[in-house]
Write an enzyme that holds these catalytic residues in place. Structure first.
Site, PDB file in Angstrom:
ATOM      1  N   LYS A  39      66.423  44.362  31.473  1.00  0.00           N
ATOM      2  CA  LYS A  39      67.189  43.175  31.854  1.00  0.00           C
ATOM      3  C   LYS A  39      68.162  43.498  32.991  1.00  0.00           C
ATOM      4  CE  LYS A  39      67.608  42.103  27.300  1.00  0.00           C
ATOM      5  NZ  LYS A  39      66.331  42.400  26.701  1.00  0.00           N
TER       6      LYS A  39
ATOM      7  N   LYS B 167      70.029  40.092  13.666  1.00  0.00           N
ATOM      8  CA  LYS B 167      69.350  40.818  14.742  1.00  0.00           C
ATOM      9  C   LYS B 167      69.138  42.240  14.223  1.00  0.00           C
ATOM     10  CE  LYS B 167      70.227  42.567  19.422  1.00  0.00           C
ATOM     11  NZ  LYS B 167      71.163  42.543  20.557  1.00  0.00           N
TER      12      LYS B 167
ATOM     13  N   SER C 187      71.269  50.765  24.543  1.00  0.00           N
ATOM     14  CA  SER C 187      70.413  50.114  23.553  1.00  0.00           C
ATOM     15  C   SER C 187      69.622  51.125  22.728  1.00  0.00           C
ATOM     16  CB  SER C 187      69.440  49.169  24.247  1.00  0.00           C
ATOM     17  OG  SER C 187      68.540  48.626  23.300  1.00  0.00           O
ATOM     18  N   ALA C 188      69.512  50.839  21.438  1.00  0.00           N
ATOM     19  CA  ALA C 188      68.685  51.671  20.552  1.00  0.00           C
ATOM     20  C   ALA C 188      67.212  51.614  20.965  1.00  0.00           C
ATOM     21  CB  ALA C 188      68.851  51.211  19.108  1.00  0.00           C
ATOM     22  N   ASP C 189      66.857  50.642  21.797  1.00  0.00           N
ATOM     23  CA  ASP C 189      65.475  50.558  22.300  1.00  0.00           C
ATOM     24  C   ASP C 189      65.068  51.867  22.996  1.00  0.00           C
ATOM     25  OD1 ASP C 189      65.644  47.932  21.483  1.00  0.00           O
ATOM     26  OD2 ASP C 189      65.525  47.066  23.506  1.00  0.00           O
TER      27      ASP C 189
ATOM     28  N   GLU D  18      57.737  40.536  19.435  1.00  0.00           N
ATOM     29  CA  GLU D  18      59.015  40.657  18.720  1.00  0.00           C
ATOM     30  C   GLU D  18      59.613  39.294  18.380  1.00  0.00           C
ATOM     31  OE1 GLU D  18      62.750  40.996  20.470  1.00  0.00           O
ATOM     32  OE2 GLU D  18      61.967  41.559  22.435  1.00  0.00           O
TER      33      GLU D  18
ATOM     34  N   ASP E 192      77.644  51.933  25.351  1.00  0.00           N
ATOM     35  CA  ASP E 192      76.635  50.952  24.930  1.00  0.00           C
ATOM     36  C   ASP E 192      75.285  51.242  25.576  1.00  0.00           C
ATOM     37  OD1 ASP E 192      75.174  48.855  23.998  1.00  0.00           O
ATOM     38  OD2 ASP E 192      76.637  47.305  24.511  1.00  0.00           O
TER      39      ASP E 192
ATOM     40  N   VAL F 143      63.346  45.163  20.128  1.00  0.00           N
ATOM     41  CA  VAL F 143      62.302  46.054  20.642  1.00  0.00           C
ATOM     42  C   VAL F 143      62.216  47.306  19.765  1.00  0.00           C
ATOM     43  CG1 VAL F 143      61.688  47.580  22.569  1.00  0.00           C
ATOM     44  CG2 VAL F 143      62.372  45.215  23.024  1.00  0.00           C
TER      45      VAL F 143
HETATM   46  N1  PSU Z   1      63.741  40.459  26.018  1.00  0.00           N
HETATM   47  C1  PSU Z   1      64.000  39.127  26.203  1.00  0.00           C
HETATM   48  N2  PSU Z   1      64.953  38.552  25.415  1.00  0.00           N
HETATM   49  C2  PSU Z   1      65.608  39.268  24.421  1.00  0.00           C
HETATM   50  C3  PSU Z   1      65.333  40.649  24.232  1.00  0.00           C
HETATM   51  C4  PSU Z   1      64.382  41.187  25.071  1.00  0.00           C
HETATM   52  O1  PSU Z   1      63.392  38.474  27.061  1.00  0.00           O
HETATM   53  O2  PSU Z   1      66.424  38.688  23.715  1.00  0.00           O
HETATM   54  C5  PSU Z   1      66.034  41.425  23.135  1.00  0.00           C
HETATM   55  C6  PSU Z   1      65.115  42.517  22.604  1.00  0.00           C
HETATM   56  O3  PSU Z   1      64.952  42.305  21.219  1.00  0.00           O
HETATM   57  C7  PSU Z   1      65.851  43.807  22.869  1.00  0.00           C
HETATM   58  C8  PSU Z   1      67.257  43.355  22.765  1.00  0.00           C
HETATM   59  O4  PSU Z   1      65.500  44.812  21.963  1.00  0.00           O
HETATM   60  O5  PSU Z   1      67.235  42.131  23.492  1.00  0.00           O
HETATM   61  C9  PSU Z   1      68.247  44.383  23.295  1.00  0.00           C
HETATM   62  O6  PSU Z   1      69.436  44.269  22.590  1.00  0.00           O
HETATM   63  P1  PSU Z   1      70.541  45.421  22.690  1.00  0.00           P
HETATM   64  O7  PSU Z   1      70.943  45.445  24.128  1.00  0.00           O
HETATM   65  O8  PSU Z   1      71.655  44.948  21.768  1.00  0.00           O
HETATM   66  O9  PSU Z   1      69.905  46.674  22.219  1.00  0.00           O
HETATM   67 MN    MN Z   2      74.149  47.728  22.486  1.00  0.00          MN
END
Ligand code: PSU
Ligand code: MN
Length: 316
Positions: A165, A92, A146-148, A30, A144, A112
């Site tokens: 994370k 993003k 994640s769409a992941d 990614e 909140d 992701v």
């Molecule tokens: N893993 C990492 N660093 C990152 C991410 C993942 O080590 O920056 C990113 C990925 O692209 C993941 C995103 O999809 O963080 C999640 O963002 P959000 O919580 O806004 O969905």
């Molecule tokens: Mn989010």
């Protein structure tokens, strides 16, 4: 067919096209992790090293981003540099954002979720990231999530990660994945990993250390028509793990800063990663780089095992 129309928006790099023609397995990578997840120039250096690692283990890396009105499957070196240099000025791009950034011909780093979509369109089954997004702490109020996670529920790509994370609510993230029928595999340990930490304290659904066993699981899922992703979690190497007390305290500080500064939506994750990096004086960045490289090795072995399994199925 929608796939035919999708092909109009996809561009394979010469290296990716050559690997495909030669029957060499591909591993998707990614680009949000490059533009939004790490500072320049470590981001670009890491991206290049991860690509080289995948290649040295026998697969071809396909870093995915949106460039000039195309979903690019495999980037040139100067494009990697451009993405990394521009950092958070780059869009993003998650599922929601993909059509806009594509149609406008702008530069987009895929999350992701978006990378899974693009990998699936390009027929790539294995994708390596750092840590997946998940259910944020306090999601009962903020909504909140994640769409992941939704993407894992619907798009058939195996996502190799160091868990979710550690800034997230990992218990709720696993509940969400269970509800949506997304299997969580772990290798090298029984428990799900927590990005900066090896152990989230939560068990993964199945431990499968061998790439051949991981590949068999994934083939079985998709053969049954059970569409959707598979999470393969693998912990950061012991030598690179952060001390738990330290990362817990610093995460609390970073979350408080995000709250007091009113950071919301897609800005939250990049804000927290950058804040934690500053508070740990770069230690978390070193951990992040180490875990991504480890994930790349695990993902490449899985891609090779999947290719082997497919060949055996065709022959058998
Ligand atoms: N893993 C990492 N660093 C990152 C991410 C993942 O080590 O920056 C990113 C990925 O692209 C993941 C995103 O999809 O963080 C999640 O963002 P959000 O919580 O806004 O969905
Ligand atoms: Mn989010």
């Amino acid at each position: 067919m929608s796939e035919d129309r999708a092909a109009d928006w996809l561009r394979l790099s010469p290296a990716v096209a050559a690997a495909r023609a030669a029957g060499r397995p591909l591993v998707a990578l990614e680009s949000t992790i490059i533009a939004h997840g790490m500072p320049y120039p470590q981001n670009v250096r890491t991206a290049r090293e991860v690509e080289a690692l995948v290649r040295s283990l026998g697969a071809e890396p396909a870093t995915i981003a949106v460039v000039g009105g195309f979903v690019r499957i495999g980037l040139q070196d100067d494009e990697l540099e451009q993405l990394g240099r521009a950092g958070t000025a780059v869009h993003k791009v998650s599922r929601r954002d993909l059509p806009a950034v594509l149609a406008n011909g702008e530069l987009g780093a895929t999350t992701v979720a978006a990378t899974m979509i693009c990998a699936a369109l390009a027929g790539i089954e294995v994708f390596v990231t750092g840590g997946i997004g998940g259910v944020h702490r306090g999601a009962a109020q903020s909504f909140d999530i994640s769409a992941d996670l939704q993407e894992l529920a619907r798009t058939s790509v195996a996502v190799v990660c160091a868990g979710a994370k550690s800034v997230l609510d990992i218990g709720l993230t696993l509940e969400y994945l269970e509800t949506h029928g997304v299997p969580v595999l772990s290798c090298e340990q029984d428990n799900f990993a927590a990005f900066y930490l090896r152990d989230s304290g939560f068990r993964a659904d199945w431990r499968l250390d061998e790439p051949a066993a991981q590949a068999r699981f994934i083939r079985a899922k998709w053969a049954l028509g059970l569409a959707g992703g598979v999470v393969l979690s693998t912990p950061v190497p012991e030598a690179d793990e952060m001390p738990r007390e330290r990362i817990d305290a610093i995460t609390a500080q970073a979350l408080a800063a995000a709250d007091s500064q009113g950071i919301t939506g897609k800005a939250i994750t990049p804000f927290l990663l950058a804040r934690i990096e500053a508070l740990t004086e770069g230690e978390s960045l070193a951990t992040n780089i180490a875990l991504v490289k480890h994930n790349a090795a695990v993902g490449t072995r899985l891609a090779l095992a999947l290719a082997l399994a497919k060949r055996a199925e065709r022959a058998g």
